[in-house]
Enzyme design. Structure first.
Site, PDB file in Angstrom:
ATOM      1  N   THR B  52       0.851  -1.180   0.000  1.00 31.43           N
ATOM      2  CA  THR B  52       0.000   0.000   0.000  1.00 31.43           C
ATOM      3  C   THR B  52       0.893   1.237   0.000  1.00 31.43           C
ATOM      4  O   THR B  52       1.964   1.248   0.609  1.00 31.43           O
ATOM      5  CB  THR B  52      -1.036  -0.035   1.149  1.00 31.43           C
ATOM      6  OG1 THR B  52      -1.938   1.057   0.972  1.00 31.43           O
ATOM      7  CG2 THR B  52      -0.407   0.021   2.527  1.00 31.43           C
ATOM      8  N   GLU B  53       0.481   2.256  -0.760  1.00 28.28           N
ATOM      9  CA  GLU B  53       1.352   3.387  -1.082  1.00 28.28           C
ATOM     10  C   GLU B  53       1.898   4.104   0.147  1.00 28.28           C
ATOM     11  O   GLU B  53       2.977   4.687   0.107  1.00 28.28           O
ATOM     12  CB  GLU B  53       0.597   4.428  -1.936  1.00 28.28           C
ATOM     13  CG  GLU B  53       0.283   4.011  -3.351  1.00 28.28           C
ATOM     14  CD  GLU B  53      -1.121   3.452  -3.460  1.00 28.28           C
ATOM     15  OE1 GLU B  53      -1.470   2.528  -2.697  1.00 28.28           O
ATOM     16  OE2 GLU B  53      -1.870   3.930  -4.328  1.00 28.28           O
ATOM     17  N   ASN B  54       1.103   4.099   1.230  1.00 32.72           N
ATOM     18  CA  ASN B  54       1.526   4.855   2.406  1.00 32.72           C
ATOM     19  C   ASN B  54       2.551   4.119   3.257  1.00 32.72           C
ATOM     20  O   ASN B  54       2.800   4.518   4.400  1.00 32.72           O
ATOM     21  CB  ASN B  54       0.309   5.259   3.252  1.00 32.72           C
ATOM     22  CG  ASN B  54      -0.540   4.083   3.668  1.00 32.72           C
ATOM     23  OD1 ASN B  54      -0.925   3.274   2.832  1.00 32.72           O
ATOM     24  ND2 ASN B  54      -0.831   3.976   4.936  1.00 32.72           N
TER      25      ASN B  54
END
Lengths: 235, 229
Positions: B52-54
């Site tokens: 996930t990007e975060n």
């Protein structure tokens, strides 16, 4: 050396009108809510803010925008569960938005902190976000030239700090915080714990203290998500 | 016009079909919303690792209500959990994973997909507030870019088109489209039909598609379980 200062107010006291400020966090995770709220109390105006988002509800970054202190926002995703504060001001033309793809935003900040004025990325090639930017071909692929991002101040949320400013973060609250800490002239950190020198295992330091100017102890920091569930409004 | 609502696949069924193509050990990014359902339909014996990007790899499912830790969220700002092997990293490393070509698959939604693989999924071009997030980074750099979508818009217009009319997210990037009616590859600037639901004729499917469907070998029946949550 001890970078600890006593109050949040002292931390933000030197932020002038017109400053460019990086604010860590992704949504509420890693957002330095207490530093943002004391910046609202401080009252600096005409700010340019760099954050992944545009705030949620009426606390934190949304509250800073609601108080009319932000003229320009550089972000990747200005939507949230309750984005009304930003949306109304954007559609009225009271705030300028620079939309930047999330990976490009992160790399522009990293480049700013690392002294790299520009770099090439495949992201955005052929889209409206690449208009007006230099395109170059490397090994048969097209890349867009992007510039570094730097700031006058960075507001950072850490889990643990020692007096030299060595930092650790908690869970996914790390996100933009370590790179923003490198890219500002003055990096201000709120931390849940301050520990003596040597108490953070050197293997576990994520942000070395060289990137940090001031540390303020904020035990049990508020979570933006919890504040919004309580329908909190600041101030 | 055929009433598609009776025969088309549900979002869960489209996600299930996409999950069947994810190899054991693949590193996968799922877009916010409907693509997130793919994680729940991994075939037995295979384990993909989700990014996930975060800044999280190999996260667990959503926690019980009341057990959320708001430092532990995904790119959709939803609470997730830890599991053995979870790793955290900052945003520049997260997008080094993306841009550096280390992800095997990225699965996203779409407004439009063109026959050359162009994708439009970030702006309806009608004003409002633009928001791009990590989509432009993902579509240029993951090894495979898969799209999950209804075959047509709510008004019945094709979403698979000759040329996108909306602002692009990326050029020539999509490799496979899983729709509510078919599985279609993008190969050499053409839509190649691989599978279709048995209840629709080839001619009707073509009529609902904005560019020619090509054949490259037999077209299989697209059959998904009925009882997906």
């Amino acid at each position: 050396m001890d970078k600890t200062i006593a109050t949040l107010h002292q931390a933000v006291a030197k932020i002038p009108d017109g400053a460019t400020i990086m604010i860590g966090g992704f949504g509420g995770s890693g957002a330095p809510v207490e530093l943002i709220h004391v910046l609202i109390d401080h009252g600096a105006k005409h700010l340019t803010v760099i954050n992944n988002n545009a705030g949620n509800g009426h606390v934190g970054l949304a509250a800073l925008i609601e108080q009319g202190q932000v003229d320009r926002l550089i972000c990747s995703f200005p939507r949230s569960a309750d984005p009304r504060v930003f949306t109304e001001r954007y559609l009225d033309g009271r705030i300028t938005l620079d939309i930047v793809p999330q990976g490009t935003l992160a790399e522009r900040i990293r480049a700013g902190g690392a002294g790299i004025p520009a770099f090439y990325t495949p992201t955005g090639f052929g889209t409206t976000l690449a208009e007006g930017k230099q395109i170059e071909e490397f090994d048969g692929r097209h890349y867009v030239r992007e510039r570094w991002l730097k700031a006058d101040f960075a507001l950072i949320k850490a889990e643990c700090a020692d007096p030299h400013g060595n930092l650790t973060y908690r869970r996914a609250a790390r996100n933009f915080n370590p790179i923003m800490a490198t890219a500002a002239t003055t990096t201000l950190v709120q931390t849940s714990h301050i520990v003596p020198l040597g108490a953070i295992d050197p293997d576990h330091v994520i942000t070395p203290g060289i990137f940090v100017n001031h540390i303020v102890h904020v035990p049990n920091p508020a979570q933006e998500e919890d504040l919004n569930r309580q329908e909190a409004v600041y101030p | 016009m055929t009433d598609l609502s009776e025969i088309k696949l549900s979002n869960a069924q489209i996600a299930w079909r996409a999950a069947q193509d994810i190899e054991d050990g693949a590193y996968v990014n799922l877009g916010i919303g409907f693509p997130e359902m793919v994680a729940g339909f991994q075939p037995k014996g295979r384990q993909a690792i989700f990014h996930t990007e975060n800044g999280v790899l190999n996260f667990g499912e959503a926690p019980e209500k009341g057990q959320e830790d708001w430092d532990l969220i995904n790119a959709g700002k939803k609470a997730i959990t830890l599991k053995p092997g979870t790793a955290f990293f900052h945003h520049a490393d997260s997008f080094a994973m993306v841009r550096g070509g280390h992800l095997d698959v990225a699965i996203l939604g779409a407004y439009e997909v063109a026959q050359n693989g162009d994708l439009a999924n970030w702006s309806t071009g009608r004003g409002g507030v633009p928001a791009v997030g990590g989509a432009m980074d993902l579509v240029q750099s993951a090894k495979r870019i898969a799209v999950l979508t209804d075959h047509v818009t709510k008004k019945g217009a094709p979403k698979l088109v000759e040329k996108c009319s909306l602002p692009l997210t990326g050029v020539k990037c999509v490799t496979r489209v899983y729709t509510s009616l078919a599985v279609i590859d993008i190969d050499a600037g053409r839509f190649v039909l691989r599978e279709k639901i048995p209840a629709i004729s080839r001619d009707t499917l073509q009529a609902l598609t904005g560019a020619p469907l090509h054949d490259d070998g037999p077209v299989k029946d697209l059959i998904c379980p009925e009882d997906l949550a």
